[in-house]
Design an enzyme around this catalytic site. Structure first.
Site, PDB file in Angstrom:
ATOM      1  N   ARG A   1      -5.182  34.869 -33.602  1.00  0.00           N
ATOM      2  CA  ARG A   1      -5.942  36.038 -34.042  1.00  0.00           C
ATOM      3  C   ARG A   1      -5.043  37.267 -34.044  1.00  0.00           C
ATOM      4  O   ARG A   1      -4.381  37.581 -33.046  1.00  0.00           O
ATOM      5  CB  ARG A   1      -7.130  36.254 -33.106  1.00  0.00           C
ATOM      6  CG  ARG A   1      -7.917  37.528 -33.347  1.00  0.00           C
ATOM      7  CD  ARG A   1      -8.622  37.533 -34.676  1.00  0.00           C
ATOM      8  NE  ARG A   1      -9.591  38.616 -34.746  1.00  0.00           N
ATOM      9  CZ  ARG A   1     -10.150  39.043 -35.870  1.00  0.00           C
ATOM     10  NH1 ARG A   1      -9.826  38.462 -37.037  1.00  0.00           N
ATOM     11  NH2 ARG A   1     -11.031  40.016 -35.861  1.00  0.00           N
TER      12      ARG A   1
ATOM     13  N   GLY B   1     -35.910  22.468  -3.062  1.00  0.00           N
ATOM     14  CA  GLY B   1     -34.646  22.420  -3.778  1.00  0.00           C
ATOM     15  C   GLY B   1     -33.516  22.560  -2.785  1.00  0.00           C
ATOM     16  O   GLY B   1     -33.048  21.587  -2.199  1.00  0.00           O
ATOM     17  N   SER B   2     -33.103  23.795  -2.543  1.00  0.00           N
ATOM     18  CA  SER B   2     -32.075  24.037  -1.542  1.00  0.00           C
ATOM     19  C   SER B   2     -32.550  23.597  -0.155  1.00  0.00           C
ATOM     20  O   SER B   2     -31.756  23.137   0.665  1.00  0.00           O
ATOM     21  CB  SER B   2     -31.700  25.525  -1.524  1.00  0.00           C
ATOM     22  OG  SER B   2     -31.126  25.914  -2.761  1.00  0.00           O
TER      23      SER B   2
ATOM     24  N   GLN C   1     -14.876  37.124 -24.045  1.00  0.00           N
ATOM     25  CA  GLN C   1     -14.326  38.470 -24.247  1.00  0.00           C
ATOM     26  C   GLN C   1     -13.067  38.420 -25.110  1.00  0.00           C
ATOM     27  O   GLN C   1     -12.867  39.269 -25.985  1.00  0.00           O
ATOM     28  CB  GLN C   1     -14.019  39.102 -22.889  1.00  0.00           C
ATOM     29  CG  GLN C   1     -13.888  40.616 -22.919  1.00  0.00           C
ATOM     30  CD  GLN C   1     -15.227  41.296 -23.166  1.00  0.00           C
ATOM     31  OE1 GLN C   1     -16.264  40.670 -23.090  1.00  0.00           O
ATOM     32  NE2 GLN C   1     -15.188  42.580 -23.496  1.00  0.00           N
ATOM     33  N   ILE C   2     -12.213  37.430 -24.865  1.00  0.00           N
ATOM     34  CA  ILE C   2     -10.972  37.308 -25.640  1.00  0.00           C
ATOM     35  C   ILE C   2     -11.284  37.021 -27.104  1.00  0.00           C
ATOM     36  O   ILE C   2     -10.653  37.570 -28.009  1.00  0.00           O
ATOM     37  CB  ILE C   2     -10.080  36.205 -25.033  1.00  0.00           C
ATOM     38  CG1 ILE C   2      -9.519  36.676 -23.681  1.00  0.00           C
ATOM     39  CG2 ILE C   2      -8.934  35.837 -25.980  1.00  0.00           C
ATOM     40  CD1 ILE C   2      -8.871  35.570 -22.869  1.00  0.00           C
TER      41      ILE C   2
ATOM     42  N   GLY D   1     -16.222  39.036 -31.055  1.00  0.00           N
ATOM     43  CA  GLY D   1     -17.409  38.634 -31.804  1.00  0.00           C
ATOM     44  C   GLY D   1     -17.460  37.137 -32.058  1.00  0.00           C
ATOM     45  O   GLY D   1     -18.530  36.518 -32.027  1.00  0.00           O
TER      46      GLY D   1
ATOM     47  N   GLU E   1     -25.800  20.420  -6.807  1.00  0.00           N
ATOM     48  CA  GLU E   1     -25.049  19.972  -5.629  1.00  0.00           C
ATOM     49  C   GLU E   1     -25.005  21.068  -4.557  1.00  0.00           C
ATOM     50  O   GLU E   1     -24.102  21.113  -3.727  1.00  0.00           O
ATOM     51  CB  GLU E   1     -23.617  19.548  -5.988  1.00  0.00           C
ATOM     52  CG  GLU E   1     -23.516  18.576  -7.138  1.00  0.00           C
ATOM     53  CD  GLU E   1     -23.889  17.157  -6.752  1.00  0.00           C
ATOM     54  OE1 GLU E   1     -23.929  16.866  -5.553  1.00  0.00           O
ATOM     55  OE2 GLU E   1     -24.133  16.349  -7.651  1.00  0.00           O
TER      56      GLU E   1
ATOM     57  N   THR F   1     -31.651  14.606 -13.138  1.00  0.00           N
ATOM     58  CA  THR F   1     -30.671  14.301 -14.183  1.00  0.00           C
ATOM     59  C   THR F   1     -30.674  12.815 -14.513  1.00  0.00           C
ATOM     60  O   THR F   1     -30.659  11.969 -13.621  1.00  0.00           O
ATOM     61  CB  THR F   1     -29.267  14.732 -13.733  1.00  0.00           C
ATOM     62  OG1 THR F   1     -29.283  16.127 -13.422  1.00  0.00           O
ATOM     63  CG2 THR F   1     -28.243  14.479 -14.830  1.00  0.00           C
TER      64      THR F   1
ATOM     65  N   PRO G   1     -40.783  20.246  -6.857  1.00  0.00           N
ATOM     66  CA  PRO G   1     -41.256  21.588  -7.224  1.00  0.00           C
ATOM     67  C   PRO G   1     -41.184  22.587  -6.075  1.00  0.00           C
ATOM     68  O   PRO G   1     -40.951  23.774  -6.288  1.00  0.00           O
ATOM     69  CB  PRO G   1     -42.700  21.326  -7.661  1.00  0.00           C
ATOM     70  CG  PRO G   1     -42.696  19.929  -8.187  1.00  0.00           C
ATOM     71  CD  PRO G   1     -41.716  19.198  -7.308  1.00  0.00           C
TER      72      PRO G   1
END
Length: 385
Positions: free
Chosen positions: A269, A130-131, A337-338, A341, A364, A157, A127
């Site tokens: 598309r 971390g870094s 974006q490509i 929607g 990592e 993990t 807690p």
């Protein structure tokens, strides 16, 4: 370094087929249920994926760093959660034992890890740490033939599935820095270990993290990695350096899948009577993604080869991890974006990848930690020139 191209290609073919036939079709199920089917995990065991980096004498595949990266480039062209279930065993969970463990520790644990009988987990983050890994508060105090461990680890993990932990704890409370930290092998069934509830994350459903609480846990002194106190931080840094090249390869593999899906959508598309792949602004996003992907792959494989050749790759590993994970985020963003929607809708999967890959820039060592490592190495080398 590739030792046997023919054998490696056979393994890569098996992984490609596994990804295509088993993992990609299961992506939606894993996303909806937040679980990887046990049958798939067993197939990973059968393929030897849990033992990729473990020496052959312990039942593993003993892949070189370059070979490991090439396998990851194929395995990771699917939801990252599938890689995550093996990742802590292949990398940070087992490598501390392999790098710094005694022959007895290696003989006891590495065969179980190689087969996937035991899943390893790396208990470092806390807690309040971390870094700044050297500020660990979890303690391991010697008491006869045991150490008594107390503390809480966070965001660990595979903790809910782990059979053992590579634990970082402070054995010398008077030493508040890295020198007071030691590493231990801890059987997950040891009394006094409890788990928090599964973390609710932005993405990577099917990959589970949670808190691990150590309450007066008795760990045999024989489980101190290398049987030397004060080496834990150095062990962690060596493990994480290798892990950064691993994560760079993961990011490249996932980016390949994302870009392939975006390109396929652009070809199919149509707007204004033609495929959107014919529009130059869409082509620009595809081209930028391809160029960055190529650069990241070259960096990753170069760092891997240098490590295989015995060079110090602290800078190269951080460069590859930083660039590849940032690249992957940009590729995912352009893919949304490509698709327009459709990219925002769950049915197309791109929004899931967009969320999944955001984690790559955090674990990592964050991008900012990589910047610090790279710059410090540059300054140190310039002063020593």
């Amino acid at each position: 370094m590739i030792r046997d191209p023919e054998t490696l290609e056979a393994l890569l073919d098996s992984v490609r087929r596994f990804v295509r036939e088993r993992l990609v079709p299961a992506e939606n199920e894993v996303s909806e249920t937040d679980e990887i089917p046990e049958a798939i995990v067993q197939e990973m065991r059968n393929l030897g994926l849990f033992g990729m980096t473990i020496p052959e004498k312990f039942g593993g595949l003993e892949l070189t760093m370059e070979e490991e990266c090439r396998v990851l480039l194929e395995l990771c062209q699917t939801a990252p959660a599938f890689r995550s279930i093996i990742g802590t065993t292949v990398g940070i969970g087992s490598q501390g034992i392999l790098m710094d463990g005694t022959p007895e520790q290696q003989a006891e644990w590495l065969p179980k890890l190689a087969t996937g009988e035991v899943i390893a987990s790396f208990a470092l983050t806390e807690p309040e740490a971390g870094s700044d890994a050297a500020s660990l508060r979890t303690t391991a105090i010697r008491d006869g033939d045991h150490y008594i461990v107390n503390g809480t680890k966070r965001y660990i993990t595979n903790a809910p599935h782990a059979g053992m932990f590579t634990l970082m704890a402070r054995t010398n409370p008077q030493d508040k820095g890295a020198g007071g930290v030691s590493s231990f092998i801890v059987d997950a069934k040891t009394p006094g270990i409890s788990f928090g509830k599964y973390d609710k994350k932005m993405g990577q459903r099917g990959a589970h993290t949670c808190d691990v609480i150590f309450d007066n846990v008795k760990v045999p002194a024989a489980n101190l990695i290398g049987l030397q106190e004060g080496r834990g931080f150095k062990t962690a840094m060596k493990v994480l350096e290798k892990g950064r090249i691993h994560i760079a390869a993961v990011a490249v593999g996932v980016a390949k899948r994302i870009l392939r899906d975006a390109l396929q959508y652009a070809l199919e598309r149509k707007q204004f009577g033609q495929p959107i792949s014919d529009f130059q602004l869409v082509q620009a996003m595809l081209a930028d993604s391809q160029a960055e992907l190529y650069a990241a792959e070259c960096m990753t494989l170069d760092a891997a080869r240098r490590r295989d050749d015995g060079h110090n790759v602290s800078t190269e590993a951080s460069c590859a991890k930083m660039f590849a994970t940032e690249m992957c985020g940009r590729v995912a963003d352009r893919a949304v974006q490509i698709l327009g929607g459709a990219g925002y809708m769950a049915e197309y999967g791109i929004e899931r990848f967009y969320r999944d890959v955001r984690l790559f820039r955090l674990y990592e060592g964050t991008t900012q930690i990589q910047q610090i490592i790279i710059a410090r190495n540059m300054v140190r080398e310039a002063r020593n020139a």
